[in-house]
Design a protein around this motif. Structure first.
Motif, PDB file in Angstrom:
ATOM      1  N   LEU A  53       0.815  -1.223   0.000  1.00 31.10           N
ATOM      2  CA  LEU A  53       0.000   0.000   0.000  1.00 31.10           C
ATOM      3  C   LEU A  53       0.845   1.268   0.000  1.00 31.10           C
ATOM      4  CD1 LEU A  53      -2.973  -0.770   2.430  1.00 31.10           C
ATOM      5  CD2 LEU A  53      -3.083  -0.350  -0.034  1.00 31.10           C
ATOM      6  N   VAL A  54       1.941   1.261   0.768  1.00 38.26           N
ATOM      7  CA  VAL A  54       2.775   2.472   0.831  1.00 38.26           C
ATOM      8  C   VAL A  54       3.290   2.823  -0.571  1.00 38.26           C
ATOM      9  CG1 VAL A  54       4.947   3.427   1.703  1.00 38.26           C
ATOM     10  CG2 VAL A  54       3.446   2.203   3.252  1.00 38.26           C
ATOM     11  N   HIS A  57       0.376   4.221  -2.687  1.00 42.83           N
ATOM     12  CA  HIS A  57       0.032   5.604  -2.340  1.00 42.83           C
ATOM     13  C   HIS A  57       1.101   6.564  -2.831  1.00 42.83           C
ATOM     14  CE1 HIS A  57      -3.334   5.100   0.807  1.00 42.83           C
ATOM     15  NE2 HIS A  57      -3.269   4.026   0.056  1.00 42.83           N
ATOM     16  N   ARG A  58       2.365   6.122  -2.751  1.00 46.38           N
ATOM     17  CA  ARG A  58       3.448   6.990  -3.233  1.00 46.38           C
ATOM     18  C   ARG A  58       3.309   7.228  -4.741  1.00 46.38           C
ATOM     19  NH1 ARG A  58       7.702   4.929   0.765  1.00 46.38           N
ATOM     20  NH2 ARG A  58       7.746   6.661   2.247  1.00 46.38           N
ATOM     21  N   TYR A  61       0.609   9.836  -5.030  1.00 42.01           N
ATOM     22  CA  TYR A  61       1.130  11.144  -4.616  1.00 42.01           C
ATOM     23  C   TYR A  61       2.095  11.711  -5.669  1.00 42.01           C
ATOM     24  CZ  TYR A  61      -0.697  10.721   0.199  1.00 42.01           C
ATOM     25  OH  TYR A  61      -1.496  10.635   1.298  1.00 42.01           O
ATOM     26  N   LEU A  75      -5.917  13.747   0.780  1.00 40.30           N
ATOM     27  CA  LEU A  75      -6.359  12.748  -0.195  1.00 40.30           C
ATOM     28  C   LEU A  75      -6.728  11.479   0.556  1.00 40.30           C
ATOM     29  CD1 LEU A  75      -3.827  12.313  -3.146  1.00 40.30           C
ATOM     30  CD2 LEU A  75      -6.216  13.006  -3.307  1.00 40.30           C
ATOM     31  N   THR A  76      -7.923  10.988   0.338  1.00 41.65           N
ATOM     32  CA  THR A  76      -8.264   9.654   0.806  1.00 41.65           C
ATOM     33  C   THR A  76      -8.097   8.748  -0.405  1.00 41.65           C
ATOM     34  OG1 THR A  76      -9.818  10.476   2.452  1.00 41.65           O
ATOM     35  CG2 THR A  76     -10.115   8.204   1.726  1.00 41.65           C
ATOM     36  N   ILE A  77      -7.258   7.726  -0.247  1.00 43.50           N
ATOM     37  CA  ILE A  77      -6.895   6.915  -1.420  1.00 43.50           C
ATOM     38  C   ILE A  77      -7.353   5.469  -1.265  1.00 43.50           C
ATOM     39  CG2 ILE A  77      -4.988   6.056  -2.842  1.00 43.50           C
ATOM     40  CD1 ILE A  77      -3.303   8.428  -1.785  1.00 43.50           C
TER      41      ILE A  77
END
Lengths: 102, 103
Positions: A53-54, A57-58, A61, A75-77
């Motif tokens: 997940l990290v 998300h990166r 972003y 941001l809700t992702i």
């Protein structure tokens, strides 16, 4: 062009998603209704397959770095691979505001 | 980010097993995203340290650079960046969060 449209375009260019949903939630927060600061995105893309997940998300972003530098505040992702999306179409809900977006 | 700020972050996340950088405090979070992470951490029953970034503009910007992560809250366990609100929510639902903190 609205920030919503720019976010959609940048995510499409960067991740070629099969599902993309961008929601402007700014009106739920302690900012002017048209502030374009708080968004919720759902991205389903093959690029996420096998990635933690990290990392996902990166990637999101990174695609939006100029927006983040220009006032995109929250941001809700939800990031899913196509196979995960097929198994469950649940998305992450944004929490209620506590008034601290300054 | 100044070296001093980076060093302060490093010391904090290494000296404590579970550290969360938030807006506001554990007892009075001032942002919904921070509040949710606090709530989930409290549910694990494990002790954790909260750091309020609103009291220090240098820390507020520095922590984003430290983790290469543009938003707050940020959770660290054993000195490692874990994620923000959505990731912590996901890990709490899967049971991973409790395991990570207990481990």
């Amino acid at each position: 062009m609205t920030r919503k449209a720019r976010i959609e375009q940048r995510l499409r260019d960067a991740l070629t998603p099969v599902v993309l949903d961008v929601l402007d939630e700014s009106s739920m927060h302690s900012v002017p209704r048209d502030a374009e600061t708080h968004f919720r995105v759902t991205v389903v893309a093959a690029a996420f397959e096998g990635k933690p997940l990290v990392t996902r998300h990166r990637l999101v972003y990174a695609a939006l770095d100029d927006e983040l530098a220009a006032g995109l505040h929250a941001l809700t992702i939800t990031s899913r691979s196509p196979s995960e999306w097929e198994a469950s179409q649940s998305t992450v809900a944004s929490p209620p505001c506590r008034g601290g977006s300054k | 980010m100044r070296d001093e700020v980076k060093q302060r972050i490093e010391e904090t996340v290494k000296a404590n097993k579970v550290v969360v950088f938030i807006k506001g405090s554990k007892s009075f979070p001032q942002c919904g995203f921070s509040a949710r992470v606090i709530d989930l951490l409290k549910k694990t029953g494990a002790p954790f340290v909260d750091v309020n970034v609103l009291t220090d503009p240098e820390l507020r910007e520095g922590i984003k650079e430290y983790a290469s992560w543009p938003t707050i809250p940020q959770l660290y366990v054993d000195g490692e960046f874990v994620g923000g609100c959505d990731i912590v929510t996901d890990m709490a639902q899967s049971g991973e969060l409790a395991k990570l903190i207990a481990g």
